[in-house]
Design an enzyme around this catalytic site. Structure first.
Site, PDB file in Angstrom:
ATOM      1  N   GLU A 129     -24.033   5.009 -21.647  1.00  0.00           N
ATOM      2  CA  GLU A 129     -22.704   4.567 -21.256  1.00  0.00           C
ATOM      3  C   GLU A 129     -21.609   4.839 -22.280  1.00  0.00           C
ATOM      4  O   GLU A 129     -20.711   4.012 -22.472  1.00  0.00           O
ATOM      5  CB  GLU A 129     -22.744   3.065 -20.955  1.00  0.00           C
ATOM      6  CG  GLU A 129     -23.042   2.159 -22.167  1.00  0.00           C
ATOM      7  CD  GLU A 129     -24.493   1.901 -22.446  1.00  0.00           C
ATOM      8  OE1 GLU A 129     -24.788   0.971 -23.212  1.00  0.00           O
ATOM      9  OE2 GLU A 129     -25.353   2.625 -21.912  1.00  0.00           O
ATOM     10  N   HIS A 153     -24.328   1.663 -12.540  1.00  0.00           N
ATOM     11  CA  HIS A 153     -24.756   0.913 -13.722  1.00  0.00           C
ATOM     12  C   HIS A 153     -23.971   1.337 -14.953  1.00  0.00           C
ATOM     13  O   HIS A 153     -23.428   0.495 -15.692  1.00  0.00           O
ATOM     14  CB  HIS A 153     -26.255   1.127 -13.942  1.00  0.00           C
ATOM     15  CG  HIS A 153     -26.819   0.331 -15.079  1.00  0.00           C
ATOM     16  ND1 HIS A 153     -27.389  -0.917 -14.907  1.00  0.00           N
ATOM     17  CD2 HIS A 153     -26.899   0.594 -16.415  1.00  0.00           C
ATOM     18  CE1 HIS A 153     -27.785  -1.387 -16.076  1.00  0.00           C
ATOM     19  NE2 HIS A 153     -27.500  -0.482 -17.018  1.00  0.00           N
ATOM     20  N   GLU A 154     -23.877   2.655 -15.187  1.00  0.00           N
ATOM     21  CA  GLU A 154     -23.187   3.127 -16.388  1.00  0.00           C
ATOM     22  C   GLU A 154     -21.693   2.816 -16.326  1.00  0.00           C
ATOM     23  O   GLU A 154     -21.071   2.495 -17.343  1.00  0.00           O
ATOM     24  CB  GLU A 154     -23.421   4.632 -16.575  1.00  0.00           C
ATOM     25  CG  GLU A 154     -24.882   5.052 -16.623  1.00  0.00           C
ATOM     26  CD  GLU A 154     -25.710   4.267 -17.621  1.00  0.00           C
ATOM     27  OE1 GLU A 154     -25.175   3.814 -18.650  1.00  0.00           O
ATOM     28  OE2 GLU A 154     -26.927   4.091 -17.374  1.00  0.00           O
ATOM     29  N   HIS A 157     -21.004  -0.705 -17.450  1.00  0.00           N
ATOM     30  CA  HIS A 157     -20.994  -0.879 -18.905  1.00  0.00           C
ATOM     31  C   HIS A 157     -19.589  -0.737 -19.492  1.00  0.00           C
ATOM     32  O   HIS A 157     -19.348  -1.192 -20.616  1.00  0.00           O
ATOM     33  CB  HIS A 157     -21.910   0.150 -19.564  1.00  0.00           C
ATOM     34  CG  HIS A 157     -23.312  -0.321 -19.760  1.00  0.00           C
ATOM     35  ND1 HIS A 157     -23.627  -1.468 -20.466  1.00  0.00           N
ATOM     36  CD2 HIS A 157     -24.512   0.212 -19.362  1.00  0.00           C
ATOM     37  CE1 HIS A 157     -24.945  -1.618 -20.493  1.00  0.00           C
ATOM     38  NE2 HIS A 157     -25.501  -0.626 -19.825  1.00  0.00           N
ATOM     39  N   GLU A 176     -27.068  -5.796 -20.844  1.00  0.00           N
ATOM     40  CA  GLU A 176     -27.793  -5.192 -19.733  1.00  0.00           C
ATOM     41  C   GLU A 176     -27.947  -6.107 -18.521  1.00  0.00           C
ATOM     42  O   GLU A 176     -27.956  -5.628 -17.388  1.00  0.00           O
ATOM     43  CB  GLU A 176     -29.156  -4.697 -20.204  1.00  0.00           C
ATOM     44  CG  GLU A 176     -29.075  -3.563 -21.214  1.00  0.00           C
ATOM     45  CD  GLU A 176     -28.406  -2.305 -20.662  1.00  0.00           C
ATOM     46  OE1 GLU A 176     -28.168  -2.227 -19.445  1.00  0.00           O
ATOM     47  OE2 GLU A 176     -28.128  -1.396 -21.462  1.00  0.00           O
ATOM     48  N   ASP A 233     -39.268  -0.526 -30.385  1.00  0.00           N
ATOM     49  CA  ASP A 233     -39.978   0.101 -29.274  1.00  0.00           C
ATOM     50  C   ASP A 233     -40.941  -0.868 -28.596  1.00  0.00           C
ATOM     51  O   ASP A 233     -41.219  -0.745 -27.396  1.00  0.00           O
ATOM     52  CB  ASP A 233     -40.750   1.325 -29.764  1.00  0.00           C
ATOM     53  CG  ASP A 233     -39.832   2.496 -30.084  1.00  0.00           C
ATOM     54  OD1 ASP A 233     -38.711   2.523 -29.533  1.00  0.00           O
ATOM     55  OD2 ASP A 233     -40.233   3.365 -30.875  1.00  0.00           O
ATOM     56  N   TYR A 241     -32.618  -6.591 -18.635  1.00  0.00           N
ATOM     57  CA  TYR A 241     -31.987  -6.086 -17.422  1.00  0.00           C
ATOM     58  C   TYR A 241     -32.245  -7.020 -16.235  1.00  0.00           C
ATOM     59  O   TYR A 241     -31.300  -7.515 -15.595  1.00  0.00           O
ATOM     60  CB  TYR A 241     -32.540  -4.697 -17.075  1.00  0.00           C
ATOM     61  CG  TYR A 241     -32.273  -3.617 -18.084  1.00  0.00           C
ATOM     62  CD1 TYR A 241     -31.297  -2.650 -17.862  1.00  0.00           C
ATOM     63  CD2 TYR A 241     -33.021  -3.528 -19.260  1.00  0.00           C
ATOM     64  CE1 TYR A 241     -31.060  -1.630 -18.775  1.00  0.00           C
ATOM     65  CE2 TYR A 241     -32.796  -2.515 -20.184  1.00  0.00           C
ATOM     66  CZ  TYR A 241     -31.813  -1.567 -19.933  1.00  0.00           C
ATOM     67  OH  TYR A 241     -31.582  -0.570 -20.857  1.00  0.00           O
TER      68      TYR A 241
END
Length: 322
Positions: A129, A153-154, A157, A176, A233, A241
């Protein structure tokens, strides 16, 4: 300026002057104030950019390549290699409609341009984004716009994440979760409420799968996970989300539905734009805004314990899906 602090809690505007080989185009997460490039010498060109709104360092983006553009709306171009430019222009032709729906909910778009750059196949995400210039994967070129919710979605943002930003990554759901919720609000307005509901059902299933993989008592399934000493990670998942958007869906149902909740979303963006905030800031503003509507069961302690601090999946989610 670069390298700079790799934290979402520090924001700054920036200007840039980039020299590239002649024949290449340079793009950034900013605007080109002159709208032109300058010849640096016989073998290179100079592109100049400015981003006047303060942004965190993770939103500074730079791309250089042999690319072309096509206008897809009054404030949007899509950039891509010539061989896929027409396909990208078709696939992302709903961009302006998405922007207009978002503006009705959370206020005017404040970044000037909203362009899209189709990345090479090696790009590992659905989208990124960056202000003024969203990066998108070529796997969205389905030929029927069926994956266009990624663009919604983007675009979302642009308000939740880029204007209103989580202060630390422990509060990533503020980026998110809000963005996923707004994405589905856009989808519901443009297509149908059933479409929105189906997206929440799919998200609920993804959340269930994540929690089963992590384990129901794993603290990484909380909306505010403890991240000290945790590999990013290992911590990244669908939780911020999907659990975040489900939390907002639950709150919407609690206060009386969309007509009651939309003014809160607009007030939230207006209150915190340009600011980095925590879940505590969100909680305090929520309870203040709905002071006459939030029942005793949604006291500050309950919200923190049941949704923000505890792992697993609150059962109320499945009862509030449209």
């Amino acid at each position: 300026m670069v390298p700079c602090q790799d934290t979402p809690s520090v924001k700054c505007p920036y200007t840039a002057e980039i020299r590239v080989p002649t024949g290449m185009t340079c793009l950034m997460s900013a605007t080109d104030p002159a709208g032109i490039k300058d010849k640096a010498d016989t073998q290179s060109d100079v592109f100049r950019f400015e981003q006047m709104k303060p942004i965190p360092s993770y939103l500074i983006a730079l791309a250089v390549g042999k690319i072309s553009s096509k206008q897809i709306g009054p404030r949007s171009f899509v950039w891509a290699e010539e061989s896929v430019l027409d396909a990208a222009a078709f696939e992302f032709s709903e961009t302006e409609a998405f922007l207009q729906v978002a503006e009705k909910v959370v206020g005017p778009y404040q970044w000037g341009r909203y362009d899209l750059l189709l990345m090479p196949p090696s790009f590992p995400y659905g989208g990124m984004e960056n202000p003024c210039l969203t990066f998108v994967t070529p796997t969205l070129l389905a030929g029927d716009r069926s994956l266009s919710s990624v663009i919604a979605h983007e675009i979302s943002h642009s308000w939740t994440g880029n204007l209103v930003t989580n202060k630390t990554w422990e509060h990533f759901w503020l980026n998110e979760g809000f963005t996923t919720f707004l994405e589905r609000r856009i989808v519901g307005h443009l297509f149908s409420e059933q479409h929105r509901g189906f997206a929440f059902v799919g998200g609920w299933k993804a959340l269930q799968n994540t929690i089963e993989q992590f384990g129901v008592d794993n603290p990484l399934t909380a909306l505010i996970p403890p991240l000290d000493g945790v590999d990013p990670d290992d911590a990244f998942s669908s939780v911020p989300y999907e659990k975040g958007s489900m939390f907002l869906l639950y709150l919407e149902s609690l206060v009386g539905g969309e007509e009651e909740f939309n003014p809160f979303l607009l007030a939230y963006v207006n209150k915190f734009q340009g600011i980095c905030l925590t879940s505590g800031d969100f909680r305090d503003f929520l309870l203040s805004f709905f002071s006459e509507k939030v029942c005793a069961a949604t006291s500050t302690a309950w919200i923190c314990l049941r949704w923000l601090r505890l792992g697993t999946k609150p059962d109320v989610c499945c009862r509030t899906c449209p």
